[in-house]
Design a protein around this motif. Structure first.
Motif, PDB file in Angstrom:
ATOM      1  N   VAL A 178       0.858  -1.182   0.000  1.00  0.00           N
ATOM      2  CA  VAL A 178       0.000   0.000   0.000  1.00  0.00           C
ATOM      3  C   VAL A 178       0.890   1.226   0.000  1.00  0.00           C
ATOM      4  CG1 VAL A 178      -1.832   1.238   1.210  1.00  0.00           C
ATOM      5  CG2 VAL A 178      -1.711  -1.251   1.374  1.00  0.00           C
ATOM      6  N   THR A 179       0.643   2.158  -0.919  1.00  0.00           N
ATOM      7  CA  THR A 179       1.408   3.399  -0.979  1.00  0.00           C
ATOM      8  C   THR A 179       0.853   4.385   0.043  1.00  0.00           C
ATOM      9  OG1 THR A 179      -0.032   4.365  -2.657  1.00  0.00           O
ATOM     10  CG2 THR A 179       1.866   3.081  -3.446  1.00  0.00           C
ATOM     11  N   PRO A 180       1.602   5.437   0.367  1.00  0.00           N
ATOM     12  CA  PRO A 180       1.099   6.435   1.320  1.00  0.00           C
ATOM     13  C   PRO A 180      -0.228   7.062   0.893  1.00  0.00           C
ATOM     14  CG  PRO A 180       3.451   6.719   1.042  1.00  0.00           C
ATOM     15  CD  PRO A 180       3.004   5.706   0.013  1.00  0.00           C
ATOM     16  N   VAL A 230       8.594 -10.863   7.623  1.00  0.00           N
ATOM     17  CA  VAL A 230       9.545 -10.224   8.528  1.00  0.00           C
ATOM     18  C   VAL A 230      10.502  -9.374   7.694  1.00  0.00           C
ATOM     19  CG1 VAL A 230      11.210 -12.133   8.539  1.00  0.00           C
ATOM     20  CG2 VAL A 230      11.093 -10.588  10.489  1.00  0.00           C
ATOM     21  N   PHE A 231      10.868  -8.215   8.236  1.00  0.00           N
ATOM     22  CA  PHE A 231      11.852  -7.361   7.583  1.00  0.00           C
ATOM     23  C   PHE A 231      13.219  -7.622   8.188  1.00  0.00           C
ATOM     24  CE2 PHE A 231       8.083  -4.973   6.436  1.00  0.00           C
ATOM     25  CZ  PHE A 231       8.373  -4.605   5.138  1.00  0.00           C
ATOM     26  N   GLY A 232      14.222  -7.781   7.329  1.00  0.00           N
ATOM     27  CA  GLY A 232      15.599  -7.909   7.782  1.00  0.00           C
ATOM     28  C   GLY A 232      16.150  -6.546   8.150  1.00  0.00           C
ATOM     29  N   PRO A 233      17.334  -6.490   8.764  1.00  0.00           N
ATOM     30  CA  PRO A 233      17.924  -5.224   9.200  1.00  0.00           C
ATOM     31  C   PRO A 233      18.215  -4.269   8.039  1.00  0.00           C
ATOM     32  CG  PRO A 233      19.472  -7.022   9.508  1.00  0.00           C
ATOM     33  CD  PRO A 233      18.174  -7.624   9.094  1.00  0.00           C
ATOM     34  N   VAL A 268      12.307  -4.162  -1.098  1.00  0.00           N
ATOM     35  CA  VAL A 268      11.240  -3.186  -0.910  1.00  0.00           C
ATOM     36  C   VAL A 268      11.752  -1.812  -1.266  1.00  0.00           C
ATOM     37  CG1 VAL A 268       9.656  -2.173   0.768  1.00  0.00           C
ATOM     38  CG2 VAL A 268      10.229  -4.608   0.908  1.00  0.00           C
ATOM     39  N   ARG A 269      11.020  -1.125  -2.143  1.00  0.00           N
ATOM     40  CA  ARG A 269      11.345   0.264  -2.482  1.00  0.00           C
ATOM     41  C   ARG A 269      10.405   1.153  -1.718  1.00  0.00           C
ATOM     42  NH1 ARG A 269      10.207  -0.560  -8.119  1.00  0.00           N
ATOM     43  NH2 ARG A 269      11.135  -2.589  -8.301  1.00  0.00           N
TER      44      ARG A 269
END
Length: 71
Positions: free
Chosen positions: A23-25, A45-48, A66-67
């Motif tokens: 979802v964009t802002p 999960v997001f990595g560091p 992810v951009r």
């Protein structure tokens, strides 16, 4: 008070669980299919470094770059 029964949202295609969404802002929703069509996402999960990892049904793990937009 409304007397009409509420109707659930109907997606534009059958829900099969084989994709993840972003979802964009400004609220635009985009769906992204998984690389292997017979798997479903079961954990995120997001990595560091900001990379998104998706745990998939049947033991697979996919990696998504992810951009970020906006802020």
């Amino acid at each position: 008070m409304h007397s009409r029964p509420l109707r659930p949202h109907r997606p534009p295609h059958p829900v099969d669980g084989r994709r993840i969404g972003s979802v964009t802002p400004d609220g635009k929703i985009t769906e992204h299919p998984l690389a292997v069509p017979d798997r479903e996402p079961h954990g995120l999960v997001f990595g560091p470094d900001g990379t998104l990892y998706v745990a998939e049904e049947r033991g697979g793990v996919s990696r998504w770059e992810v951009r970020r937009t906006g802020r």
